[in-house]
Structures are given as C-alpha cells and as structure tokens.
Enzyme design. Sequence first.
Site, PDB file in Angstrom:
ATOM      1  N   ASP A   2     -12.015  -7.336  -2.637  1.00  0.00           N
ATOM      2  CA  ASP A   2     -12.159  -6.838  -1.276  1.00  0.00           C
ATOM      3  C   ASP A   2     -13.182  -7.683  -0.517  1.00  0.00           C
ATOM      4  O   ASP A   2     -14.121  -8.212  -1.107  1.00  0.00           O
ATOM      5  CB  ASP A   2     -12.600  -5.367  -1.311  1.00  0.00           C
ATOM      6  CG  ASP A   2     -12.319  -4.645   0.002  1.00  0.00           C
ATOM      7  OD1 ASP A   2     -11.654  -5.243   0.877  1.00  0.00           O
ATOM      8  OD2 ASP A   2     -12.775  -3.499   0.153  1.00  0.00           O
ATOM      9  N   GLY A   5     -11.431 -10.259   4.735  1.00  0.00           N
ATOM     10  CA  GLY A   5     -11.425 -10.168   6.190  1.00  0.00           C
ATOM     11  C   GLY A   5     -12.826 -10.289   6.766  1.00  0.00           C
ATOM     12  O   GLY A   5     -13.058 -11.017   7.737  1.00  0.00           O
ATOM     13  N   ARG A  15      -8.604 -13.779   9.917  1.00  0.00           N
ATOM     14  CA  ARG A  15      -8.613 -13.089   8.613  1.00  0.00           C
ATOM     15  C   ARG A  15      -7.898 -13.877   7.525  1.00  0.00           C
ATOM     16  O   ARG A  15      -8.322 -13.903   6.377  1.00  0.00           O
ATOM     17  CB  ARG A  15      -7.951 -11.705   8.759  1.00  0.00           C
ATOM     18  CG  ARG A  15      -8.738 -10.727   9.608  1.00  0.00           C
ATOM     19  CD  ARG A  15      -7.982  -9.384   9.683  1.00  0.00           C
ATOM     20  NE  ARG A  15      -7.730  -8.841   8.366  1.00  0.00           N
ATOM     21  CZ  ARG A  15      -8.621  -8.115   7.683  1.00  0.00           C
ATOM     22  NH1 ARG A  15      -9.778  -7.816   8.212  1.00  0.00           N
ATOM     23  NH2 ARG A  15      -8.325  -7.657   6.483  1.00  0.00           N
ATOM     24  N   ASN A  50      -1.113  -1.690   1.666  1.00  0.00           N
ATOM     25  CA  ASN A  50      -1.353  -2.905   2.470  1.00  0.00           C
ATOM     26  C   ASN A  50      -0.177  -3.274   3.378  1.00  0.00           C
ATOM     27  O   ASN A  50      -0.337  -4.041   4.329  1.00  0.00           O
ATOM     28  CB  ASN A  50      -1.696  -4.108   1.575  1.00  0.00           C
ATOM     29  CG  ASN A  50      -3.113  -4.084   1.028  1.00  0.00           C
ATOM     30  OD1 ASN A  50      -3.372  -4.611  -0.058  1.00  0.00           O
ATOM     31  ND2 ASN A  50      -4.056  -3.474   1.748  1.00  0.00           N
ATOM     32  N   TRP A  51       1.014  -2.712   3.119  1.00  0.00           N
ATOM     33  CA  TRP A  51       2.163  -2.987   3.996  1.00  0.00           C
ATOM     34  C   TRP A  51       1.886  -2.524   5.419  1.00  0.00           C
ATOM     35  O   TRP A  51       2.499  -3.006   6.364  1.00  0.00           O
ATOM     36  CB  TRP A  51       3.423  -2.280   3.497  1.00  0.00           C
ATOM     37  CG  TRP A  51       3.938  -2.782   2.177  1.00  0.00           C
ATOM     38  CD1 TRP A  51       3.920  -2.099   0.989  1.00  0.00           C
ATOM     39  CD2 TRP A  51       4.538  -4.054   1.902  1.00  0.00           C
ATOM     40  NE1 TRP A  51       4.469  -2.877  -0.003  1.00  0.00           N
ATOM     41  CE2 TRP A  51       4.867  -4.077   0.526  1.00  0.00           C
ATOM     42  CE3 TRP A  51       4.853  -5.178   2.677  1.00  0.00           C
ATOM     43  CZ2 TRP A  51       5.471  -5.170  -0.094  1.00  0.00           C
ATOM     44  CZ3 TRP A  51       5.445  -6.266   2.068  1.00  0.00           C
ATOM     45  CH2 TRP A  51       5.754  -6.257   0.701  1.00  0.00           C
ATOM     46  N   ARG A 170     -15.473  -3.694  -8.085  1.00  0.00           N
ATOM     47  CA  ARG A 170     -15.003  -3.795  -6.704  1.00  0.00           C
ATOM     48  C   ARG A 170     -16.032  -4.582  -5.902  1.00  0.00           C
ATOM     49  O   ARG A 170     -17.223  -4.277  -5.933  1.00  0.00           O
ATOM     50  CB  ARG A 170     -14.803  -2.429  -6.069  1.00  0.00           C
ATOM     51  CG  ARG A 170     -14.213  -2.578  -4.647  1.00  0.00           C
ATOM     52  CD  ARG A 170     -13.902  -1.274  -3.978  1.00  0.00           C
ATOM     53  NE  ARG A 170     -13.256  -1.517  -2.687  1.00  0.00           N
ATOM     54  CZ  ARG A 170     -12.315  -0.764  -2.177  1.00  0.00           C
ATOM     55  NH1 ARG A 170     -11.891   0.291  -2.825  1.00  0.00           N
ATOM     56  NH2 ARG A 170     -11.796  -1.055  -0.994  1.00  0.00           N
ATOM     57  N   ARG A 176     -15.298   2.793  -3.479  1.00  0.00           N
ATOM     58  CA  ARG A 176     -14.082   3.599  -3.621  1.00  0.00           C
ATOM     59  C   ARG A 176     -13.207   2.973  -4.702  1.00  0.00           C
ATOM     60  O   ARG A 176     -13.330   1.789  -4.994  1.00  0.00           O
ATOM     61  CB  ARG A 176     -13.253   3.554  -2.321  1.00  0.00           C
ATOM     62  CG  ARG A 176     -13.831   4.190  -1.134  1.00  0.00           C
ATOM     63  CD  ARG A 176     -12.781   4.176  -0.005  1.00  0.00           C
ATOM     64  NE  ARG A 176     -12.615   2.864   0.594  1.00  0.00           N
ATOM     65  CZ  ARG A 176     -13.360   2.386   1.586  1.00  0.00           C
ATOM     66  NH1 ARG A 176     -14.360   3.084   2.059  1.00  0.00           N
ATOM     67  NH2 ARG A 176     -13.110   1.192   2.086  1.00  0.00           N
TER      68      ARG A 176
END
Length: 233
Positions: A2, A5, A15, A50-51, A170, A176
């Site tokens: 993650d 962006g 991005r 993510n779509w 993460r 999360r």
Amino acid sequence: MDGNGRWAKQRGLPRIEGHRRGVETVRTITFAARDLGVRQLTLYAFSAENWNRPAEEVGALMGLLEFYLKKELATFVRDKVRLRTIGRIEGLPAGVQRLLRETTEKTKDFGDYTLVLALNYGARNEVVDAARAYAAAVASGAEKLNDSSWGTFSRYLYTADMPDPDLVIRTSGETRISNFLLMQAAYAELIFTPVLWPDFSKADLAAAIAEYARRERRYGLTSEQIRPAAAAK
Ligand code: IPE
Ligand code: MG
C-alpha cells in the site's frame, strides 16, 4: 502493498507512476525475501474492491501487470521461482490470464521458493467460493457433512495446499487487514510500517522479520507451555 498513490502524490506525479515504482519494489522484495530465508511470499497486488477505482487507473494497473508478467517469466524460470495465484483469476483480462497460466505451468515444479500473487482477491469472495465448492462436494457425496472440520473445509480455499502466513506486513501506515487472507492469517503476526510500498526495502523487510522473531506465538496457550525451559529458570 500500500502507498503507491501517496508516494506519487508527494512528488507531484500521476498515481500510475507510483504503481510503476511499486512494480520495481515487487522485483526487489521477491528476491530479498528469498535471500532472507522466506519460503513463500504472497503479495496483495489487486483486490476484488480495486475494480471500483477510476477506469483509467484500473486499466493502467492491468497493463502494468501484463508488462510485469511478460518481463518476469524468464527470470522466474532462470531463478527457480514458483509462481502461483489466489483470487478470481477468471475475472482478469484474457491476456493476463494467459500469461498467468503460462508462468504458473512453466514454474510449477520449483519447490524451494513460491511467489503468490493475490489478484482480484478478496477473503470474503474466497469463503463464498469455498463454501460453494464444498457444498457441491457434499451434494455429490465426495465429502460427508458430518466430517466437516477446518481441515476439510480449508481444502476448498484458494490456498488449499499452501502454508498459512506466519507474518503479514502492511505498508503505508494503514492499520487495517482490508479483506486479505482473513482465515489463513488467524494466527499470523501483524506488522504495520509507515513506509510507502515504493520505498519498502530489503532492510525494511529484514527489520520486520527480526521483529517477528522476537514475538512469542502462543496459539491460545500460556507462555509457560510454549517455553517450559525458560519458565523454569
Ligand atoms: C497500493 O497502492 C497498490 C494497489 C492497490 C494496486 P495504492 O494505490 O493503494 O496507494 P495509496 O493508498 O493511494 O497511497
Ligand atoms: Mg491504498
């Protein structure tokens, strides 16, 4: 993985430039993990959710994935990396599916190190798909409902013959799980690092593994049960 962006935004870049740099990190970390003794690395590359990003970004991500797979196939074969996938692969563009099939087929016999790409993956979808397959197996008589256990049911997950993750990392400071390997990570150690994925380095991975090694995994037991010798001292 993650923070692509935000990495780009911090530099005033689009991005997709962050995603491009993120792919470089994938290359680095794939081999860094093996150097550090990891036997299986799973990368959450594209989630079922993510779509819903802007079509332009989704298109660019699929393009990058195709570019990456084309470029890496020879490397995986040369360096004996077994590639596997988890997720609803049938929902990916046909070209990407073809490349994934070819790469997984050509690397399937490598036993020392496995790279798993989670693509169009979501843990809730995985449970639904597994429940459906399990129900079909019960209906056909291949499984007996009375024998149901985690051991039998888990064979219907995408990860059927893969080990559970010991450590989940993460990046980017978010704390999360975001629908990643919810069942399989039941006893995983979790590490959250503020480092954005494009900046994540072998040293960061080594530090996470060192922290993992300092933790005591108890699986519901007491510390004394886990380390009887240490407790007696
Ligand atoms: C993760 O980076 C890459 C993918 C989801 C493919 P993000 O794109 O989520 O980066 P941020 O969260 O906007 O910084
Ligand atoms: Mg993000």
